[in-house]
Design an enzyme around this catalytic site. Structure first.
Site, PDB file in Angstrom:
ATOM      1  N   HIS A 154      -4.870 -11.806  75.110  1.00  0.00           N
ATOM      2  CA  HIS A 154      -3.592 -11.523  75.754  1.00  0.00           C
ATOM      3  C   HIS A 154      -2.766 -12.797  75.910  1.00  0.00           C
ATOM      4  CE1 HIS A 154      -6.150 -12.885  79.025  1.00  0.00           C
ATOM      5  NE2 HIS A 154      -5.060 -13.191  79.704  1.00  0.00           N
ATOM      6  N   ASP A 156      -0.298 -14.232  79.079  1.00  0.00           N
ATOM      7  CA  ASP A 156      -0.172 -13.897  80.496  1.00  0.00           C
ATOM      8  C   ASP A 156       1.227 -13.381  80.843  1.00  0.00           C
ATOM      9  OD1 ASP A 156      -2.790 -14.695  81.249  1.00  0.00           O
ATOM     10  OD2 ASP A 156      -2.160 -16.794  81.260  1.00  0.00           O
ATOM     11  N   HIS A 303      -4.896 -15.902  74.342  1.00  0.00           N
ATOM     12  CA  HIS A 303      -6.209 -16.381  74.787  1.00  0.00           C
ATOM     13  C   HIS A 303      -7.086 -15.230  75.250  1.00  0.00           C
ATOM     14  CE1 HIS A 303      -3.705 -16.199  78.402  1.00  0.00           C
ATOM     15  NE2 HIS A 303      -4.823 -16.060  79.111  1.00  0.00           N
ATOM     16  N   ARG A 319      -5.487 -22.078  87.531  1.00  0.00           N
ATOM     17  CA  ARG A 319      -4.392 -22.015  86.559  1.00  0.00           C
ATOM     18  C   ARG A 319      -3.055 -22.037  87.291  1.00  0.00           C
ATOM     19  NH1 ARG A 319      -3.707 -16.260  84.040  1.00  0.00           N
ATOM     20  NH2 ARG A 319      -2.380 -16.104  85.859  1.00  0.00           N
TER      21      ARG A 319
HETATM   22 FE   LIG Z   1      -4.942 -14.931  80.958  1.00  0.00          FE
END
Ligand SMILES: [Fe+2]
Length: 339
Positions: A154, A156, A303, A319
């Site tokens: 996917h 984000d 990723h 993140r």
């Molecule tokens: Fe992700």
């Protein structure tokens, strides 16, 4: 496994119950990579040594501290991430420079995404997204239940007009017995692998992206995911805002409908594209080490987590996502916004 976490201050919490909306209205965004020195002289002068992980995606970088880069160096990081898809900075002090500095560095690239449901370290806000697994919290496998595989390729949070750009992901603790890598695949190389005739077809299409998607439904349930859904449409082939290269902007967990196609046509074509982007020809796997910071460009690479570590083992990663521009079609002449 019952040991204390190495970074207890970074455990996920939501002490104030703050739940920002998923919606991020369109805004004019800056792309620091566009003003970078193409020769990356600031990074190189600071002592960076660069090694390609594979020819088509991924560069490992040693000898430079992200936390000490001047703005010209941060611009070059954005350009290099756009060119290489993913950068793996080793031996960083980033995990120990404190919340404020971490947030300031990523905020240099754009306004920060605020996650509506995931926990953040006490004293920070939902700009920090903590990915945490242990014997109590479980892991991606226990969250999703039994499956043959947990590949979830996917990009984000692409259901808003502006989409994530130069994203920072740093590790605090690695599973004791190994595993828990993160995989990346090049959306620009995936596009380049296609025939001119097929590219011609894709260049005219657009994709419907919605937050009522696989991950969000798993997290909050179908009813709430649909009620709170935020959706938008992006070109299927976008012009990368920094490199200018066409990028195959598919997103298997968030974008599941080609505008103007009947359901069977859309499902069939997307299945091919979703299988295509997984190719080992243009993907790589990042092995985390103590002090690793991964910086990737979400318009150039998709990723997937690799949840192969033992149940109960602790994995702790954080993140922060900045937003870049609203994606533009790579081929405006072929593109029709209505599909
Ligand atoms: Fe992700």
């Amino acid at each position: 496994m019952s040991s204390e976490p190495l970074y207890p201050a970074y455990l996920p919490t939501r002490p104030d119950g703050y739940a920002p909306t998923l919606d991020v209205p369109y805004f004019e965004a800056d792309e620091p990579g566009t003003r970078a020195d193409p020769l990356k002289q600031t990074l190189l002068k600071a002592g960076a040594s660069l090694t390609n992980i594979t020819p088509r995606i991924g560069t490992e970088i040693r000898g430079v501290q992200l936390s000490q880069l001047p703005s010209a160096g941060l611009d070059e990081v954005a350009l290099l991430a756009a060119e290489r898809g993913v950068l793996v900075f080793r031996d960083q002090d980033f995990a120990d420079v404190g919340f404020q500095k971490q947030q300031d560095i990523v905020q240099y690239y754009g306004p920060l995404h605020k996650h509506p449901t995931m926990g953040y370290p006490a004293g920070t806000g939902p700009e920090f997204h903590v990915v945490y697994a242990d014997e109590t919290a479980g892991n991606l496998r226990t969250l999703l239940g039994p499956h043959t595989t947990y590949d979830l390729w996917h990009v984000d949070q692409t259901f808003t007009p502006n989409v994530p750009s130069t994203t920072f992901f740093w590790v605090l603790e690695i599973p004791e017995s190994g595993g828990g890598d993160t995989a990346f695949t090049s959306l620009t190389a995936a596009y380049e692998a296609l025939s001119p005739a097929f590219r011609q077809l894709l260049g005219g299409l657009s994709l419907y992206h919605t937050s009522a998607s696989v991950g969000e439904v798993a997290r909050v349930g179908m009813e709430r995911a649909l009620k709170e859904a935020v959706s938008t449409t992006h070109p299927l082939v976008i012009k990368h805002p920094v490199t200018g290269k066409p990028s195959l902007f598919v997103n298997p967990t968030i974008a599941r409908k080609i505008e103007g196609f009947l359901p069977e046509e859309s499902d069939h074509l997307l299945k091919f594209l979703h299988d295509h982007i997984k190719s080992l020809d243009f993907s790589c796997r990042v092995k985390w080490e103590k002090g690793t910071v991964v910086v990737w460009d979400q318009r150039a690479a998709a990723h997937s987590a690799v949840p192969d570590f033992k149940d109960g083992e602790r994995r702790h990663v954080v993140r922060i996502i900045p937003y870049g521009i609203k994606p533009e079609p790579a081929f405006p002449g072929q593109f029709s916004a209505s599909g």
